[in-house]
Design a protein around this motif. Structure first.
Motif, PDB file in Angstrom:
ATOM      1  N   SER A 170      -8.441  11.743   4.150  1.00  0.00           N
ATOM      2  CA  SER A 170      -9.797  11.182   4.108  1.00  0.00           C
ATOM      3  C   SER A 170      -9.702   9.662   4.055  1.00  0.00           C
ATOM      4  N   THR A 171     -10.673   9.008   4.640  1.00  0.00           N
ATOM      5  CA  THR A 171     -10.683   7.537   4.679  1.00  0.00           C
ATOM      6  C   THR A 171     -10.982   6.965   3.292  1.00  0.00           C
ATOM      7  N   VAL A 172     -10.231   5.953   2.910  1.00  0.00           N
ATOM      8  CA  VAL A 172     -10.391   5.302   1.604  1.00  0.00           C
ATOM      9  C   VAL A 172     -10.379   3.789   1.820  1.00  0.00           C
ATOM     10  N   THR A 173     -11.301   3.105   1.159  1.00  0.00           N
ATOM     11  CA  THR A 173     -11.335   1.635   1.188  1.00  0.00           C
ATOM     12  C   THR A 173     -11.172   1.091  -0.222  1.00  0.00           C
ATOM     13  N   PHE A 174     -10.309   0.118  -0.372  1.00  0.00           N
ATOM     14  CA  PHE A 174     -10.049  -0.455  -1.703  1.00  0.00           C
ATOM     15  C   PHE A 174      -9.510  -1.870  -1.542  1.00  0.00           C
ATOM     16  N   GLU A 175      -9.354  -2.561  -2.675  1.00  0.00           N
ATOM     17  CA  GLU A 175      -8.746  -3.885  -2.686  1.00  0.00           C
ATOM     18  C   GLU A 175      -7.504  -3.844  -3.558  1.00  0.00           C
ATOM     19  N   GLN A 176      -6.470  -4.578  -3.147  1.00  0.00           N
ATOM     20  CA  GLN A 176      -5.227  -4.579  -3.907  1.00  0.00           C
ATOM     21  C   GLN A 176      -4.693  -6.006  -4.014  1.00  0.00           C
ATOM     22  N   PHE A 177      -4.024  -6.250  -5.138  1.00  0.00           N
ATOM     23  CA  PHE A 177      -3.374  -7.544  -5.355  1.00  0.00           C
ATOM     24  C   PHE A 177      -1.902  -7.413  -5.025  1.00  0.00           C
ATOM     25  N   ILE A 178      -1.381  -8.338  -4.212  1.00  0.00           N
ATOM     26  CA  ILE A 178       0.031  -8.329  -3.835  1.00  0.00           C
ATOM     27  C   ILE A 178       0.729  -9.439  -4.615  1.00  0.00           C
ATOM     28  N   PRO A 179       1.448  -9.106  -5.685  1.00  0.00           N
ATOM     29  CA  PRO A 179       2.056 -10.136  -6.538  1.00  0.00           C
ATOM     30  C   PRO A 179       2.956 -11.105  -5.783  1.00  0.00           C
ATOM     31  N   GLY A 180       3.791 -10.577  -4.869  1.00  0.00           N
ATOM     32  CA  GLY A 180       4.723 -11.446  -4.162  1.00  0.00           C
ATOM     33  C   GLY A 180       4.031 -12.475  -3.290  1.00  0.00           C
TER      34      GLY A 180
ATOM     35  N   LEU B  57       9.537  -2.297  10.263  1.00  0.00           N
ATOM     36  CA  LEU B  57       9.550  -1.037  11.027  1.00  0.00           C
ATOM     37  C   LEU B  57      10.690  -0.128  10.596  1.00  0.00           C
ATOM     38  N   GLY B  58      10.338   1.119  10.316  1.00  0.00           N
ATOM     39  CA  GLY B  58      11.316   2.118   9.893  1.00  0.00           C
ATOM     40  C   GLY B  58      11.594   2.108   8.411  1.00  0.00           C
ATOM     41  N   ARG B  59      11.089   1.113   7.705  1.00  0.00           N
ATOM     42  CA  ARG B  59      11.354   1.020   6.261  1.00  0.00           C
ATOM     43  C   ARG B  59      10.219   1.668   5.459  1.00  0.00           C
ATOM     44  N   SER B  60      10.536   2.057   4.222  1.00  0.00           N
ATOM     45  CA  SER B  60       9.563   2.712   3.347  1.00  0.00           C
ATOM     46  C   SER B  60       8.607   1.676   2.744  1.00  0.00           C
ATOM     47  N   HIS B  61       7.346   1.986   2.787  1.00  0.00           N
ATOM     48  CA  HIS B  61       6.319   1.116   2.208  1.00  0.00           C
ATOM     49  C   HIS B  61       6.588   0.870   0.724  1.00  0.00           C
ATOM     50  N   TRP B  62       6.976   1.928  -0.007  1.00  0.00           N
ATOM     51  CA  TRP B  62       7.177   1.803  -1.453  1.00  0.00           C
ATOM     52  C   TRP B  62       8.463   1.049  -1.777  1.00  0.00           C
ATOM     53  N   ASP B  63       9.446   1.105  -0.887  1.00  0.00           N
ATOM     54  CA  ASP B  63      10.659   0.312  -1.099  1.00  0.00           C
ATOM     55  C   ASP B  63      10.387  -1.176  -0.854  1.00  0.00           C
ATOM     56  N   GLU B  64       9.545  -1.464   0.116  1.00  0.00           N
ATOM     57  CA  GLU B  64       9.255  -2.862   0.444  1.00  0.00           C
ATOM     58  C   GLU B  64       8.295  -3.493  -0.565  1.00  0.00           C
ATOM     59  N   TYR B  65       7.421  -2.660  -1.137  1.00  0.00           N
ATOM     60  CA  TYR B  65       6.431  -3.189  -2.094  1.00  0.00           C
ATOM     61  C   TYR B  65       6.415  -2.325  -3.364  1.00  0.00           C
ATOM     62  N   PRO B  66       7.519  -2.341  -4.116  1.00  0.00           N
ATOM     63  CA  PRO B  66       7.612  -1.493  -5.310  1.00  0.00           C
ATOM     64  C   PRO B  66       6.615  -1.878  -6.402  1.00  0.00           C
ATOM     65  N   THR B  67       6.125  -3.125  -6.365  1.00  0.00           N
ATOM     66  CA  THR B  67       5.179  -3.549  -7.403  1.00  0.00           C
ATOM     67  C   THR B  67       3.848  -2.824  -7.301  1.00  0.00           C
ATOM     68  N   LEU B  68       3.612  -2.128  -6.167  1.00  0.00           N
ATOM     69  CA  LEU B  68       2.358  -1.386  -6.015  1.00  0.00           C
ATOM     70  C   LEU B  68       2.434  -0.001  -6.644  1.00  0.00           C
ATOM     71  N   LEU B  69       3.650   0.451  -6.980  1.00  0.00           N
ATOM     72  CA  LEU B  69       3.798   1.755  -7.620  1.00  0.00           C
ATOM     73  C   LEU B  69       3.129   1.737  -8.986  1.00  0.00           C
ATOM     74  N   GLY B  70       2.385   2.792  -9.260  1.00  0.00           N
ATOM     75  CA  GLY B  70       1.710   2.885 -10.549  1.00  0.00           C
ATOM     76  C   GLY B  70       0.400   2.122 -10.605  1.00  0.00           C
TER      77      GLY B  70
ATOM     78  N   GLU C 232      -2.533   5.068  -5.881  1.00  0.00           N
ATOM     79  CA  GLU C 232      -3.393   6.244  -6.027  1.00  0.00           C
ATOM     80  C   GLU C 232      -4.312   6.407  -4.818  1.00  0.00           C
ATOM     81  N   HIS C 233      -4.894   5.293  -4.355  1.00  0.00           N
ATOM     82  CA  HIS C 233      -5.806   5.366  -3.207  1.00  0.00           C
ATOM     83  C   HIS C 233      -5.065   5.809  -1.935  1.00  0.00           C
ATOM     84  N   LEU C 234      -3.868   5.259  -1.710  1.00  0.00           N
ATOM     85  CA  LEU C 234      -3.121   5.599  -0.498  1.00  0.00           C
ATOM     86  C   LEU C 234      -2.680   7.063  -0.508  1.00  0.00           C
ATOM     87  N   ARG C 235      -2.229   7.524  -1.653  1.00  0.00           N
ATOM     88  CA  ARG C 235      -1.780   8.923  -1.730  1.00  0.00           C
ATOM     89  C   ARG C 235      -2.976   9.875  -1.587  1.00  0.00           C
TER      90      ARG C 235
END
Length: 366
Positions: free
Chosen positions: A70-80, A42-55, A60-63
């Motif tokens: 607009s609503t977007v549905t996708f699948e993502q791999f979380i390396p950690g 809570l209160g922390r940046s999504h991109w700071d907590e999960y920098p591996t998702l950048l790029g 792209e889907h979240l932005r």
């Protein structure tokens, strides 16, 4: 309050991101999914907590969802987490509400199936009979074209080896598969006989195979199945048996001849000395090369001198493909006695005019 209670008890992981990508809400299921306490997010940046998702496509889907609302549905791999998440991003008043689920098992299953199909495609036309079985009951998961051809194109996938080929039980093949599965060690066998019903008509045929049974290991080290690789060598075995029969018949015939006979291979090494030739020499030594003929068999010229190895009738047939007739020489036996012989030598060629042997025939002169 009712909405919060609902979100806390839903099976979906629910997170809310502010317009500057900071976590504003994390429900109980999200804590379990992300393996993080909500207070640490809570209160922390999504991109700071999960920098591996950048790029990645996830960014792209979240932005896109945030920027276009607009609503977007996708699948993502979380390396950690080494996990796949299904994400539905829903805009809400300039913010994003994320509904997430762990779909790792489904993605892995799809990928494993894709790998299996890829492997099947590669192995389908390999010119070796290949079968894959799974489990301790050896259930057939895959057969390639050459494997199916051995059973007249019948598809036995889904059956156990025992039910598909009951003959294999009493002939010891199921025991071999059990051994490979339990010992985790490969088995390699050559010229292995199998009597089986090839076309399903009830008629048994005997075939010979070179076989390899290779255990299939999972990532945790368990054996999950066996890769069977087989080559039908029935014709090779029949030719081998036929040659052995011919050799036996030849040897039996040569033993009855009144002449002495010595045969070499194409390179000149002695492979056969019949009984008459052994009697004339007083000795029978095999695997003798050309340059050792004279010394091994004590061969002399008519004048009693050591016979030059390269000038012997058999040596001339070996070295120069000569046909030598009615040559004469002397033999000194191990007991010191001597005999004078007359003989002829010639090379032997196959149907392609390749030299395959040389033959010396001799008789004593009285």
């Amino acid at each position: 309050m009712a909405t919060e209670l609902l979100l806390e008890n839903t099976s979906d992981a629910v997170l809310c991101l502010s317009s500057d990508w900071r976590y504003e809400y994390v429900n109980r299921a999200a804590e379990m999914l992300l393996r993080r306490k909500r207070d640490s997010l809570l209160g922390r940046s999504h991109w700071d907590e999960y920098p591996t998702l950048l790029g990645t496509p996830a960014e792209e889907h979240l932005r896109t969802a945030m920027g276009r609302q607009s609503t977007v549905t996708f699948e993502q791999f979380i390396p950690g987490l080494y996990a796949w998440h299904s994400v539905t991003a829903v805009p809400n008043g300039g913010k994003l509400v994320l509904f997430c689920r762990d779909v790792t098992d489904r993605v892995r299953a799809l990928r494993e199936e894709a790998v299996r199909e890829g492997v099947r495609s590669v192995l389908e036309h390999v010119p070796v009979a290949i079968t894959v079985t799974r489990g301790p009951e050896h259930r057939i998961e895959m057969q390639n074209e050459f494997s199916r051809a051995l059973i007249q194109g019948r598809n036995m996938e889904g059956s156990t080896v025992k039910s598909a080929l009951p003959e294999a039980v009493e002939q010891g093949f199921i025991a071999l598969l059990d051994q490979v599965f339990e010992s985790r060690k490969a088995f390699v066998g050559t010229d292995m006989s199998l009597v089986y019903d090839a076309d399903g008509s009830g008629t048994q045929r005997q075939a010979y195979f070179d076989l390899t049974y290779q255990p299939i290991f999972e990532t945790d080290g368990r054996v999950s199945g066996i890769l069977h690789m087989g080559v039908d060598v029935t014709e090779r075995r029949r030719e081998k048996d036929l040659l052995a029969r011919y050799a036996a018949e030849r040897d039996a015939t040569l033993r009855q001849l009144s002449e002495g006979v010595i045969i070499t291979d194409a390179g000149g090494r002695i492979t056969l000395v019949n009984e008459r030739a052994a009697h004339l020499h007083g000795v029978a030594v095999l695997d003798v090369p050309v340059d050792a003929y004279s010394a091994t068999y004590q061969l002399l010229t008519l004048e009693g001198l050591p016979y030059p190895p390269s000038e012997l009738p058999l040596a001339r047939a070996v070295l120069h493909d000569e046909f030598v007739e009615n040559a004469r020489w002397r033999i000194r036996r191990p007991d010191g006695s001597e005999v004078t012989v007359e003989g002829s030598a010639q090379p032997v060629f196959d149907e392609r005019q390749r030299k395959i042997a040389c033959v010396l025939v001799m008789r004593p002169l009285h």
